[in-house]
Design an enzyme around this catalytic site. Structure first.
Site, PDB file in Angstrom:
ATOM      1  N   TYR A  23     -11.927  -2.780  -2.655  1.00  0.00           N
ATOM      2  CA  TYR A  23     -12.427  -3.006  -1.292  1.00  0.00           C
ATOM      3  C   TYR A  23     -13.952  -3.131  -1.229  1.00  0.00           C
ATOM      4  CZ  TYR A  23      -7.909  -2.361   1.086  1.00  0.00           C
ATOM      5  OH  TYR A  23      -6.629  -2.504   1.562  1.00  0.00           O
ATOM      6  N   HIS A  50      -1.385  -5.645   1.561  1.00  0.00           N
ATOM      7  CA  HIS A  50      -2.639  -6.372   1.380  1.00  0.00           C
ATOM      8  C   HIS A  50      -2.347  -7.743   0.776  1.00  0.00           C
ATOM      9  CE1 HIS A  50      -6.658  -7.462  -0.022  1.00  0.00           C
ATOM     10  NE2 HIS A  50      -6.055  -7.812  -1.143  1.00  0.00           N
ATOM     11  N   LYS A  87       0.836  -1.198   0.000  1.00  0.00           N
ATOM     12  CA  LYS A  87       0.000   0.000   0.000  1.00  0.00           C
ATOM     13  C   LYS A  87       0.877   1.257   0.000  1.00  0.00           C
ATOM     14  CE  LYS A  87      -3.456  -2.533   2.772  1.00  0.00           C
ATOM     15  NZ  LYS A  87      -4.298  -2.488   3.989  1.00  0.00           N
ATOM     16  N   ASN A 136      -1.174  -0.407   7.666  1.00  0.00           N
ATOM     17  CA  ASN A 136      -0.605  -1.751   7.841  1.00  0.00           C
ATOM     18  C   ASN A 136       0.140  -2.258   6.614  1.00  0.00           C
ATOM     19  OD1 ASN A 136      -2.801  -2.362   6.283  1.00  0.00           O
ATOM     20  ND2 ASN A 136      -3.765  -3.779   7.737  1.00  0.00           N
ATOM     21  N   GLU A 153      -9.223 -10.422  -7.452  1.00  0.00           N
ATOM     22  CA  GLU A 153      -8.273  -9.318  -7.315  1.00  0.00           C
ATOM     23  C   GLU A 153      -7.208  -9.347  -8.409  1.00  0.00           C
ATOM     24  OE1 GLU A 153      -8.993  -8.842  -2.493  1.00  0.00           O
ATOM     25  OE2 GLU A 153      -7.087  -9.675  -3.186  1.00  0.00           O
TER      26      GLU A 153
HETATM   27  P1  RTP Z   1      -6.087  -6.814   3.811  1.00  0.00           P
HETATM   28  O1  RTP Z   1      -7.337  -7.241   3.062  1.00  0.00           O
HETATM   29  O2  RTP Z   1      -5.655  -5.412   3.508  1.00  0.00           O
HETATM   30  O3  RTP Z   1      -4.974  -7.814   3.758  1.00  0.00           O
HETATM   31  O4  RTP Z   1      -6.499  -6.755   5.311  1.00  0.00           O
HETATM   32  P2  RTP Z   1      -7.304  -7.814   6.075  1.00  0.00           P
HETATM   33  O5  RTP Z   1      -8.001  -8.770   5.155  1.00  0.00           O
HETATM   34  O6  RTP Z   1      -6.350  -8.364   7.065  1.00  0.00           O
HETATM   35  O7  RTP Z   1      -8.383  -6.883   6.768  1.00  0.00           O
HETATM   36  P3  RTP Z   1      -9.838  -6.423   6.294  1.00  0.00           P
HETATM   37  O8  RTP Z   1     -10.715  -6.625   7.451  1.00  0.00           O
HETATM   38  O9  RTP Z   1     -10.201  -6.995   4.970  1.00  0.00           O
HETATM   39  O10 RTP Z   1      -9.590  -4.878   6.151  1.00  0.00           O
HETATM   40  C1  RTP Z   1      -8.982  -4.360   5.012  1.00  0.00           C
HETATM   41  C2  RTP Z   1      -8.114  -3.197   5.390  1.00  0.00           C
HETATM   42  O11 RTP Z   1      -8.927  -2.169   5.974  1.00  0.00           O
HETATM   43  C3  RTP Z   1      -8.162  -1.454   6.914  1.00  0.00           C
HETATM   44  N1  RTP Z   1      -8.865  -1.462   8.187  1.00  0.00           N
HETATM   45  N2  RTP Z   1      -9.012  -0.395   8.911  1.00  0.00           N
HETATM   46  N3  RTP Z   1     -10.683  -0.334  12.095  1.00  0.00           N
HETATM   47  C4  RTP Z   1     -10.056   0.162  11.053  1.00  0.00           C
HETATM   48  O12 RTP Z   1      -9.761   1.322  10.969  1.00  0.00           O
HETATM   49  C5  RTP Z   1      -9.682  -0.750  10.002  1.00  0.00           C
HETATM   50  N4  RTP Z   1      -9.947  -2.042   9.951  1.00  0.00           N
HETATM   51  C6  RTP Z   1      -9.426  -2.486   8.786  1.00  0.00           C
HETATM   52  C7  RTP Z   1      -6.819  -2.122   7.029  1.00  0.00           C
HETATM   53  O13 RTP Z   1      -5.906  -1.413   6.196  1.00  0.00           O
HETATM   54  C8  RTP Z   1      -7.072  -3.497   6.451  1.00  0.00           C
HETATM   55  O14 RTP Z   1      -5.903  -4.050   5.933  1.00  0.00           O
END
Ligand code: RTP
Length: 155
Positions: free
Chosen positions: A56, A122, A16, A119, A133
């Site tokens: 997203y 992705h 990112k 973080n 994707e």
């Molecule tokens: P990613 O898809 O980016 O690998 O992350 P992930 O599956 O581990 O997490 P997901 O729940 O799909 O969330 C996607 C991205 O959204 C951002 N996020 N912000 N509470 C918050 O502010 C929050 N929660 C999630 C993070 O950048 C996350 O990677």
């Protein structure tokens, strides 16, 4: 194991804008590369807000959706496709938990990130999202098929 499976599993991985700005590209690529996974597509792009929303779309209802899409489209993203046995699940393992406060040391987020909104990386969370994707970010002809000689020492 001898031989080479032509139809190897693939996943979509993106560094990112925060990871790019923090100069973590080579560090992150190196972790996937040393594991034995194979890079089959790579490009650097600044996604539009609309594109970020497509990426997203599953998170449309979440309160952080708009901020997240603004963030993803705020600068260059390094988009990649990595290939290898178990790469979807193990890629997630290399990346670590979504919230860097909860990711284990030794993982990319555990070692290199501090807060969930920054973080740095992705990774697709399953075979269906990986396919979707990869199709969203890459044209079929941007994916390269080749044999890695080191594979005979890996598999
Ligand atoms: P990613 O898809 O980016 O690998 O992350 P992930 O599956 O581990 O997490 P997901 O729940 O799909 O969330 C996607 C991205 O959204 C951002 N996020 N912000 N509470 C918050 O502010 C929050 N929660 C999630 C993070 O950048 C996350 O990677």
């Amino acid at each position: 194991q001898e031989g080479y499976a032509a139809e190897m599993e693939r996943t979509f991985i993106a560094i990112k804008p925060d990871g790019v700005q923090r100069a973590l590209i080579s560090e992150i690529i190196s972790r996937f590369e040393r594991k034995g996974f194979k890079l089959v597509a790579i490009k650097i792009v600044i996604p539009s807000k609309d594109f970020a929303e497509k990426h997203y779309h599953d998170l449309k209802e979440r309160p952080f959706f708009n901020g997240l899409c603004d963030f993803l489209s705020s600068g260059p993203v390094l988009a990649m496709v990595w290939e290898g046995e178990g790469v979807i699940k193990y890629g997630r393992k290399l990346i670590g938990a979504t919230d860097p406060q909860k990711s284990e040391p030794g993982t990319i987020r555990g070692d290199l990130a501090v807060v969930v909104g920054r973080n740095i990386i992705h990774g697709s969370d399953g075979p269906e999202t990986a396919k979707d994707e990869i199709n969203l970010w890459f044209k079929p002809e941007e994916l390269v098929t080749y044999a890695l000689n080191a594979e005979k020492w890996t598999y």
